[in-house]
Design a protein around this motif. Structure first.
Motif, PDB file in Angstrom:
ATOM      1  N   ARG A 107      -6.731  -5.217  -9.600  1.00 27.97           N
ATOM      2  CA  ARG A 107      -5.601  -5.489  -8.700  1.00 27.97           C
ATOM      3  C   ARG A 107      -5.260  -4.279  -7.824  1.00 27.97           C
ATOM      4  O   ARG A 107      -4.877  -4.436  -6.672  1.00 27.97           O
TER       5      ARG A 107
ATOM      6  N   LYS B  71      -6.442  -2.891 -13.451  1.00 30.30           N
ATOM      7  CA  LYS B  71      -7.836  -3.039 -13.037  1.00 30.30           C
ATOM      8  C   LYS B  71      -8.043  -4.362 -12.325  1.00 30.30           C
ATOM      9  O   LYS B  71      -7.583  -5.403 -12.785  1.00 30.30           O
TER      10      LYS B  71
ATOM     11  N   ARG C   3       0.847  -1.177   0.000  1.00 26.23           N
ATOM     12  CA  ARG C   3       0.000   0.000   0.000  1.00 26.23           C
ATOM     13  C   ARG C   3       0.889   1.237   0.000  1.00 26.23           C
ATOM     14  O   ARG C   3       1.670   1.429   0.926  1.00 26.23           O
TER      15      ARG C   3
ATOM     16  N   THR D 213      -6.248  -0.420  -6.166  1.00 26.77           N
ATOM     17  CA  THR D 213      -7.374   0.415  -5.731  1.00 26.77           C
ATOM     18  C   THR D 213      -6.850   1.733  -5.201  1.00 26.77           C
ATOM     19  O   THR D 213      -5.989   1.752  -4.307  1.00 26.77           O
TER      20      THR D 213
ATOM     21  N   THR E  59     -13.309   7.093 -10.121  1.00 26.08           N
ATOM     22  CA  THR E  59     -11.949   6.566 -10.241  1.00 26.08           C
ATOM     23  C   THR E  59     -11.745   6.023 -11.656  1.00 26.08           C
ATOM     24  O   THR E  59     -12.699   5.576 -12.311  1.00 26.08           O
TER      25      THR E  59
ATOM     26  N   GLN F  48      -3.625   0.901  -3.009  1.00 24.69           N
ATOM     27  CA  GLN F  48      -3.519  -0.483  -2.579  1.00 24.69           C
ATOM     28  C   GLN F  48      -3.219  -1.340  -3.798  1.00 24.69           C
ATOM     29  O   GLN F  48      -3.990  -1.348  -4.760  1.00 24.69           O
TER      30      GLN F  48
ATOM     31  N   THR G 152      -3.644   5.304 -12.185  1.00 23.96           N
ATOM     32  CA  THR G 152      -5.005   5.474 -11.706  1.00 23.96           C
ATOM     33  C   THR G 152      -5.235   6.916 -11.274  1.00 23.96           C
ATOM     34  O   THR G 152      -4.300   7.683 -11.086  1.00 23.96           O
TER      35      THR G 152
ATOM     36  N   TYR H 125      -8.710   3.692 -14.041  1.00 27.35           N
ATOM     37  CA  TYR H 125      -7.543   2.829 -13.937  1.00 27.35           C
ATOM     38  C   TYR H 125      -6.998   2.479 -15.312  1.00 27.35           C
ATOM     39  O   TYR H 125      -7.746   2.330 -16.278  1.00 27.35           O
TER      40      TYR H 125
ATOM     41  N   SER I 176      -7.685   5.347  -3.270  1.00 28.28           N
ATOM     42  CA  SER I 176      -8.642   5.933  -2.330  1.00 28.28           C
ATOM     43  C   SER I 176      -8.044   7.212  -1.769  1.00 28.28           C
ATOM     44  O   SER I 176      -6.851   7.465  -1.917  1.00 28.28           O
TER      45      SER I 176
END
Length: 125
Positions: free
Chosen positions: A67, A65, A19, A69, A58, A82, A49, A60, A71
């Protein structure tokens, strides 16, 4: 003015997770869209992203995509990436960037006004 500092990179094995965090300074952080780009040796910086100012939208790159994320926490001036199921081809320096919300070049470096110094992610096979 927005200053960005990335952290969380490192050396991992294929299939592992990481992360990344991006800490932003500046009172106008919540008004910016935030993006993550990456640059591998000898290659151009590429879009990974992006997240809108509110976090409601969002986008990507196809290869991440499902895999990765993205935020954000506007109360803490933080953006996160992440990364799961990492692959050797994800190896790169990852950069956090801040830009305006309604731009057509959101997937290109020209769509961003502020950049962090980058954090290295290395994925071994």
């Amino acid at each position: 003015q927005v200053q960005l500092v990335e952290s969380g990179g490192g050396l991992v094995q294929a299939g592992d997770s990481l992360r990344l965090s991006c800490a932003a300074s500046g009172r106008t952080f919540s008004s910016y869209a935030m993006g993550w780009f990456r640059q591998a040796p000898g290659k151009e910086r590429e879009f990974v992203t992006r997240i809108s100012w509110s976090g409601g939208v969002t986008q990507y790159q196809d290869s991440v995509k499902g895999r990765f994320t993205i935020s954000r926490d506007n109360a803490k001036n933080m953006v996160y990436l992440q990364m799961n199921s990492l692959k050797p081809e994800d190896t790169a320096v990852y950069y956090c960037a801040a830009g305006l919300n309604y731009v057509s070049d959101y997937d290109r470096p020209t769509g961003y006004n502020y950049w962090g110094q980058g954090t290295q992610v290395t994925v071994s096979a």
